[in-house]
Write an enzyme that holds these catalytic residues in place. Structure first.
Site, short mmCIF file in Angstrom:
data_model
loop_
_atom_site.label_atom_id
_atom_site.label_comp_id
_atom_site.label_asym_id
_atom_site.label_seq_id
_atom_site.Cartn_x
_atom_site.Cartn_y
_atom_site.Cartn_z
N ASN A 19 -27.85 -51.07 49.39
CA ASN A 19 -28.49 -49.98 50.12
C ASN A 19 -27.86 -49.93 51.51
O ASN A 19 -28.20 -50.73 52.37
CB ASN A 19 -30.00 -50.23 50.21
CG ASN A 19 -30.71 -49.17 51.05
OD1 ASN A 19 -30.13 -48.15 51.40
ND2 ASN A 19 -31.98 -49.43 51.38
N TRP A 20 -26.94 -48.99 51.68
CA TRP A 20 -26.20 -48.92 52.95
C TRP A 20 -27.05 -48.34 54.09
O TRP A 20 -26.62 -48.34 55.23
CB TRP A 20 -24.94 -48.07 52.79
CG TRP A 20 -23.85 -48.72 51.99
CD1 TRP A 20 -23.91 -49.92 51.32
CD2 TRP A 20 -22.52 -48.22 51.77
NE1 TRP A 20 -22.71 -50.19 50.73
CE2 TRP A 20 -21.83 -49.16 50.98
CE3 TRP A 20 -21.85 -47.06 52.16
CZ2 TRP A 20 -20.50 -48.98 50.58
CZ3 TRP A 20 -20.53 -46.88 51.77
CH2 TRP A 20 -19.86 -47.82 50.99
N LYS A 21 -28.21 -47.78 53.74
CA LYS A 21 -29.05 -47.09 54.74
C LYS A 21 -28.19 -46.08 55.50
O LYS A 21 -27.32 -45.47 54.89
CB LYS A 21 -29.74 -48.12 55.64
CG LYS A 21 -30.51 -49.16 54.80
CD LYS A 21 -31.44 -50.01 55.59
CE LYS A 21 -32.15 -50.97 54.64
NZ LYS A 21 -33.12 -51.83 55.31
N HIS A 57 -38.53 -46.03 49.61
CA HIS A 57 -38.19 -47.17 50.47
C HIS A 57 -39.18 -47.23 51.63
O HIS A 57 -39.63 -46.19 52.12
CB HIS A 57 -36.75 -47.02 50.98
CG HIS A 57 -36.26 -48.26 51.66
ND1 HIS A 57 -36.58 -48.56 52.96
CD2 HIS A 57 -35.51 -49.30 51.21
CE1 HIS A 57 -36.05 -49.73 53.28
NE2 HIS A 57 -35.40 -50.20 52.23
N GLU A 78 -39.92 -55.11 47.49
CA GLU A 78 -39.37 -55.39 48.82
C GLU A 78 -40.52 -55.63 49.81
O GLU A 78 -41.05 -54.67 50.40
CB GLU A 78 -38.55 -54.19 49.32
CG GLU A 78 -37.29 -53.94 48.54
CD GLU A 78 -36.19 -53.32 49.40
OE1 GLU A 78 -35.10 -53.87 49.42
OE2 GLU A 78 -36.45 -52.30 50.07
N SER A 101 -33.73 -59.14 52.98
CA SER A 101 -32.85 -60.16 53.57
C SER A 101 -32.11 -61.00 52.54
O SER A 101 -31.92 -62.21 52.74
CB SER A 101 -33.64 -61.07 54.52
OG SER A 101 -34.18 -60.31 55.57
N GLY A 159 -29.60 -54.89 51.51
CA GLY A 159 -29.40 -53.98 52.65
C GLY A 159 -28.25 -54.45 53.51
O GLY A 159 -27.08 -54.23 53.20
P1 PGA Z 1 -32.18 -56.06 53.98
O1 PGA Z 1 -32.67 -54.62 53.49
O2 PGA Z 1 -31.41 -56.69 52.87
O3 PGA Z 1 -31.31 -55.75 55.19
O4 PGA Z 1 -33.40 -56.82 54.35
C1 PGA Z 1 -33.18 -54.44 52.22
C2 PGA Z 1 -33.74 -53.04 52.13
O5 PGA Z 1 -34.42 -52.59 53.08
O6 PGA Z 1 -33.51 -52.34 51.11
#
Ligand code: PGA
Length: 279
Positions: free
Chosen positions: A28-30, A119, A189, A237, A258
């Site tokens: 998930n590149w956001k 999300h 999540e 994380s 992420g």
């Molecule tokens: P993260 O994000 O791996 O940076 O905690 C995961 C997500 O929000 O999908």
């Protein structure tokens, strides 16, 4: 909900969480990276590192704007890596007067196969379970496979978070047919474990496994035996140090990554760990 009940479901439903499904690693590149050139570099960096990934499904979910050029790269078959693309949201409508929105059908048309929906960063902007439910339905009609995110912001001592997750799963999947359940991925999540959450803390594979078993129970109550075909994954994380433990001991079918998916080396390492465990 008391501990006794949790122990009950752990013992009685533990068996069904081990049905073999292809493991999936989703990046998930956001809202990253900041240019199309960098997006291609990130994608190519990961793709170059692989020749023989067979047991692991890999999905990149970039911002909408990079989808087409990455799809072109993917189709050019310059790399041996077999991967799919996904998006991080779809519109609440199909076509029509939805200023600034992009529909599931349009995204499918430019190469998306998956859609991350619900999300926590979108829920924080006011997205409700009802909205997510509509988005799941639009996605399925368009041919996209939904990745439904669920997760609590805190773990209260009374275990009220189990009810919250149940409500998220039930309301978001309301009216979804049993026959579509195999297309759905649920990403657990916990918000308190996501890398961008202030004062975050680590979730453990045990935290994850307990919730995965609970979600399986909610799904099987709702969809019967078809429920076992849905994949449940973990996000929060995930990195190259903890991925193995989550994959081995979290009762999951994959990971939603992420921050670490923006780093070629780390994301590559996570994929390799998953592939090795599947051998
Ligand atoms: P993260 O994000 O791996 O940076 O905690 C995961 C997500 O929000 O999908």
């Amino acid at each position: 909900m008391g501990n006794k009940f949790i122990i009950y479901i752990l013992t009685h439903y533990g068996i069904i969480c081990h049905m073999e499904k292809k493991k999936i690693i989703i990046g998930n590149w956001k809202m990253n990276p900041s240019s199309s050139k960098e997006a291609e570099k990130l994608f190519s960096g990961v793709a170059k590192g692989f020749s023989g990934v067979k047991k692991t499904e890999i999905v990149f979910c970039p911002p909408f704007i990079y989808l087409e050029s990455l799809y072109r790269l993917l189709k050019a078959k310059r790399y041996t890596l077999k991967a799919s693309l996904g998006v991080q949201n779809v519109s609440l409508g199909d076509v029509g007067p939805y200023t600034g929105e992009v529909s599931a059908g349009m995204l499918y048309g430019v190469g998306a196969k998956y859609a991350i929906l619900g999300h926590s960063e979108r829920r924080a902007q006011g997205e409700s379970n009802g909205d997510i439910n509509k988005k799941i339905k639009f996605s399925l009609v368009a041919g996209l496979r939904p990745i439904l995110c669920v997760g609590e912001s805190v773990r209260d001592e009374q275990h009220g978070y189990f009810n919250l997750i149940k409500k998220q799963v039930e309301e978001c999947l309301s009216g979804i047919s049993k026959n579509s359940i195999y297309k759905i991925i649920i990403a657990y999540e916990p918000i308190w474990a996501i890398s961008s959450t202030p004062d975050r803390r680590d979730a453990t594979p045990d935290d994850c496994r307990e919730m995965v078993i609970f979600i399986r129970k909610v799904l099987s109550d709702k969809f019967g035996k078809e429920a076992s075909r849905a994949r449940i994954i973990y996000g929060g994380s995930v990195n190259s140090k903890n991925a193995k433990d989550f994959l081995q001991n979290g009762g999951i079918d994959g990971l939603l990554v992420g921050n670490a998916s923006l780093d070629v080396k780390k994301f590559t390492e996570i994929i390799k760990i998953c592939e090795t465990l599947n051998k």
